[in-house]
Design a protein around this motif. Structure first.
Motif, PDB file in Angstrom:
ATOM      1  N   CYS A 162      15.592  89.991 112.668  1.00 32.59           N
ATOM      2  CA  CYS A 162      16.206  88.668 112.599  1.00 32.59           C
ATOM      3  C   CYS A 162      17.638  88.833 112.090  1.00 32.59           C
ATOM      4  O   CYS A 162      17.848  89.439 111.034  1.00 32.59           O
ATOM      5  CB  CYS A 162      15.397  87.769 111.663  1.00 32.59           C
ATOM      6  SG  CYS A 162      15.768  86.009 111.820  1.00 32.59           S
ATOM      7  N   ARG A 217      21.932  79.279 112.058  1.00 33.26           N
ATOM      8  CA  ARG A 217      20.865  79.668 112.966  1.00 33.26           C
ATOM      9  C   ARG A 217      20.715  81.185 112.974  1.00 33.26           C
ATOM     10  O   ARG A 217      21.706  81.915 112.838  1.00 33.26           O
ATOM     11  CB  ARG A 217      21.132  79.153 114.378  1.00 33.26           C
ATOM     12  CG  ARG A 217      20.969  77.648 114.492  1.00 33.26           C
ATOM     13  CD  ARG A 217      20.843  77.210 115.923  1.00 33.26           C
ATOM     14  NE  ARG A 217      20.433  75.822 116.027  1.00 33.26           N
ATOM     15  CZ  ARG A 217      20.107  75.221 117.155  1.00 33.26           C
ATOM     16  NH1 ARG A 217      20.125  75.897 118.287  1.00 33.26           N
ATOM     17  NH2 ARG A 217      19.742  73.958 117.181  1.00 33.26           N
ATOM     18  N   TYR A 218      19.478  81.623 113.154  1.00 31.48           N
ATOM     19  CA  TYR A 218      19.165  83.043 113.106  1.00 31.48           C
ATOM     20  C   TYR A 218      18.383  83.440 114.359  1.00 31.48           C
ATOM     21  O   TYR A 218      17.455  82.738 114.764  1.00 31.48           O
ATOM     22  CB  TYR A 218      18.352  83.379 111.854  1.00 31.48           C
ATOM     23  CG  TYR A 218      19.155  83.163 110.589  1.00 31.48           C
ATOM     24  CD1 TYR A 218      19.836  84.219 109.992  1.00 31.48           C
ATOM     25  CD2 TYR A 218      19.255  81.897 110.016  1.00 31.48           C
ATOM     26  CE1 TYR A 218      20.592  84.019 108.843  1.00 31.48           C
ATOM     27  CE2 TYR A 218      20.006  81.694 108.869  1.00 31.48           C
ATOM     28  CZ  TYR A 218      20.676  82.756 108.288  1.00 31.48           C
ATOM     29  OH  TYR A 218      21.432  82.564 107.165  1.00 31.48           O
ATOM     30  N   LYS A 219      18.776  84.540 114.954  1.00 30.80           N
ATOM     31  CA  LYS A 219      18.124  85.043 116.162  1.00 30.80           C
ATOM     32  C   LYS A 219      16.906  85.868 115.764  1.00 30.80           C
ATOM     33  O   LYS A 219      17.028  86.942 115.192  1.00 30.80           O
ATOM     34  CB  LYS A 219      19.116  85.896 116.965  1.00 30.80           C
ATOM     35  CG  LYS A 219      18.564  86.434 118.258  1.00 30.80           C
ATOM     36  CD  LYS A 219      19.628  87.264 118.971  1.00 30.80           C
ATOM     37  CE  LYS A 219      19.081  87.886 120.249  1.00 30.80           C
ATOM     38  NZ  LYS A 219      20.114  88.699 120.928  1.00 30.80           N
ATOM     39  N   LEU A 243      16.024  81.030 118.476  1.00 32.00           N
ATOM     40  CA  LEU A 243      16.884  80.710 117.343  1.00 32.00           C
ATOM     41  C   LEU A 243      16.104  79.891 116.322  1.00 32.00           C
ATOM     42  O   LEU A 243      15.542  78.841 116.651  1.00 32.00           O
ATOM     43  CB  LEU A 243      18.125  79.943 117.795  1.00 32.00           C
ATOM     44  CG  LEU A 243      19.124  80.732 118.642  1.00 32.00           C
ATOM     45  CD1 LEU A 243      20.287  79.837 119.048  1.00 32.00           C
ATOM     46  CD2 LEU A 243      19.638  81.964 117.904  1.00 32.00           C
ATOM     47  N   SER A 292      27.071  82.767 117.326  1.00 35.98           N
ATOM     48  CA  SER A 292      27.785  81.592 117.811  1.00 35.98           C
ATOM     49  C   SER A 292      27.455  80.299 117.073  1.00 35.98           C
ATOM     50  O   SER A 292      28.191  79.325 117.190  1.00 35.98           O
ATOM     51  CB  SER A 292      27.505  81.394 119.305  1.00 35.98           C
ATOM     52  OG  SER A 292      26.113  81.208 119.517  1.00 35.98           O
ATOM     53  N   GLN A 293      26.358  80.264 116.317  1.00 33.62           N
ATOM     54  CA  GLN A 293      25.938  79.006 115.707  1.00 33.62           C
ATOM     55  C   GLN A 293      25.598  79.205 114.225  1.00 33.62           C
ATOM     56  O   GLN A 293      24.719  79.986 113.893  1.00 33.62           O
ATOM     57  CB  GLN A 293      24.722  78.429 116.444  1.00 33.62           C
ATOM     58  CG  GLN A 293      24.978  78.164 117.918  1.00 33.62           C
ATOM     59  CD  GLN A 293      23.802  77.506 118.586  1.00 33.62           C
ATOM     60  OE1 GLN A 293      23.379  76.432 118.197  1.00 33.62           O
ATOM     61  NE2 GLN A 293      23.259  78.139 119.609  1.00 33.62           N
ATOM     62  N   GLU A 299      16.434  77.663 112.932  1.00 36.58           N
ATOM     63  CA  GLU A 299      17.458  76.905 112.228  1.00 36.58           C
ATOM     64  C   GLU A 299      17.149  76.866 110.742  1.00 36.58           C
ATOM     65  O   GLU A 299      16.043  76.496 110.340  1.00 36.58           O
ATOM     66  CB  GLU A 299      17.564  75.483 112.788  1.00 36.58           C
ATOM     67  CG  GLU A 299      18.726  74.704 112.223  1.00 36.58           C
ATOM     68  CD  GLU A 299      19.055  73.458 113.033  1.00 36.58           C
ATOM     69  OE1 GLU A 299      19.934  72.707 112.617  1.00 36.58           O
ATOM     70  OE2 GLU A 299      18.399  73.257 114.075  1.00 36.58           O
ATOM     71  N   HIS A 334      13.237  86.432 122.272  1.00 38.23           N
ATOM     72  CA  HIS A 334      13.884  85.972 121.042  1.00 38.23           C
ATOM     73  C   HIS A 334      14.086  84.469 121.115  1.00 38.23           C
ATOM     74  O   HIS A 334      14.030  83.865 122.187  1.00 38.23           O
ATOM     75  CB  HIS A 334      15.215  86.697 120.795  1.00 38.23           C
ATOM     76  CG  HIS A 334      16.311  86.297 121.734  1.00 38.23           C
ATOM     77  ND1 HIS A 334      16.596  86.990 122.889  1.00 38.23           N
ATOM     78  CD2 HIS A 334      17.187  85.254 121.712  1.00 38.23           C
ATOM     79  CE1 HIS A 334      17.599  86.396 123.521  1.00 38.23           C
ATOM     80  NE2 HIS A 334      17.972  85.352 122.834  1.00 38.23           N
ATOM     81  N   SER A 336      22.957  84.216 113.984  1.00 35.12           N
ATOM     82  CA  SER A 336      23.476  83.976 115.324  1.00 35.12           C
ATOM     83  C   SER A 336      24.993  84.123 115.318  1.00 35.12           C
ATOM     84  O   SER A 336      25.677  83.645 114.408  1.00 35.12           O
ATOM     85  CB  SER A 336      23.087  82.569 115.797  1.00 35.12           C
ATOM     86  OG  SER A 336      23.763  82.227 116.982  1.00 35.12           O
TER      87      SER A 336
END
Length: 232
Positions: free
Chosen positions: A79, A88-90, A167, A84-85, A169, A165, A82
Motif C-alpha cells: 500500500c 488516498r492510498y493505492k 484506492l 495523484s490524489q 480513502e 489494486h 496515491s
C-alpha cells in the motif's frame, strides 16, 4: 477490507456462471485451503498458497471433491500513497484460484482436465473488474501445487494468481468517521458504537466580497446559491 470480500465473491460468482459443468463446486472460503493441505505463506511482497509442511500430497477429502475450484483472497500485499490524489492510498492485492482436476483428459474422461481448466479460469477472469471500484485483474503466475492418485489416475491442484489494486480513502488528520447512509462502509462504526463525527453541513450558498487597492471596504458582492432540484 470489505473490498477483498466483495472481490473474492465476485470472482467465485463469475467462475460458477462461466464454467458450467467443468467443476462440481466453486468455493470462496479461505478455510477450505486447509482441506487441500495448503498454507497461506506471507512473504515480504507476496502472499501465496504453498504446500503445507507434512502435506506434500493432496488431502484425500479434497481429492474426492474434484474437479473443483477454491478462490482465496491473498490479502493486501502493498500500500502506497496515491501519486495523484491526496488522502488516498493505492492498495495492491492478490487473489489465487486453486484449480483441481484430472491431470490428463482422455476420451474416457468427461471433464476438461486440469490444464484446460486453468485456461478457462484465466480466460474468464483476466481484465475483469466485476463492476467494482478496482483495477481489472491481471493474470500472474500459474503454479502446480500438489498431485495424488484417484481411481488409478493422477489428479492435480494448480494455483492461478491474479493481481489488482484500488484506492483507499483516508480520514482527514484528527477527524472521525461520518457515515452518510446505510450503504456507507463507515456505517460499521455506528453499528458498533464507535466514535463518529457529525454529518457535513449541506451547502446552501457562498458569498464572495470584492475590494480594490487593498482597502477593506467592499466594492462588490456575489452570492452563489445552490440550484433547486428540478420538479418531478
Amino acid at each position: 477490507m470489505s473490498q477483498l470480500i466483495q472481490l473474492q465473491d465476485a470472482i467465485a460468482d463469475r467462475l460458477r456462471q462461466g464454467l458450467g459443468r467443468m467443476v462440481r463446486e466453486v468455493a470462496a472460503d479461505l478455510d477450505e485451503t486447509g482441506l487441500c493441505g495448503l498454507d497461506l505463506a506471507q512473504g515480504r511482497y507476496q502472499s501465496r498458497l504453498t504446500p503445507a509442511a507434512g502435506s506434500p500430497g493432496l488431502n484425500p477429502q479434497a481429492l474426492a471433491r474434484l474437479p473443483a475450484l477454491w478462490t482465496v483472497a491473498g490479502g493486501v500485499i502493498a500500500c502506497q500513497p496515491s501519486a495523484s490524489q491526496r488522502q488516498r492510498y493505492k492498495a495492491q492485492a492478490r487473489f489465487t484460484v486453486i484449480v483441481g482436476d484430472r491431470l490428463q483428459a482422455d476420451r474416457g474422461y468427461a471433464g476438461a482436465g486440469v490444464w484446460q481448466l486453468v485456461y478457462a479460469v484465466r480466460r474468464l477472469l483476466a481484465a475483469q473488474d466485476f463492476g467494482l471500484a478496482v483495477s481489472p485483474l491481471i493474470p500472474e503466475q500459474v503454479r502446480p501445487l500438489a498431485q495424488a492418485q484417484r481411481d488409478g489416475e493422477p489428479w492435480s491442484l494448480v494455483a492461478c494468481d491474479f493481481a489488482t489494486h484500488w484506492l483507499d480513502e483516508a480520514l482527514d488528520n484528527g477527524h472521525w468517521p461520518s457515515p452518510q447512509g446505510e450503504t456507507d462502509p463507515d456505517q460499521l462504526f455506528a453499528r458498533f458504537g464507535g466514535r463518529l463525527e457529525g454529518s457535513a453541513v449541506e451547502w446552501r450558498s457562498t458569498r464572495l466580497d470584492y475590494s480594490l487597492d487593498g482597502k477593506t471596504a467592499v466594492k462588490a458582492q456575489d452570492v452563489v446559491l445552490q440550484p433547486k432540484p428540478p420538479a418531478v
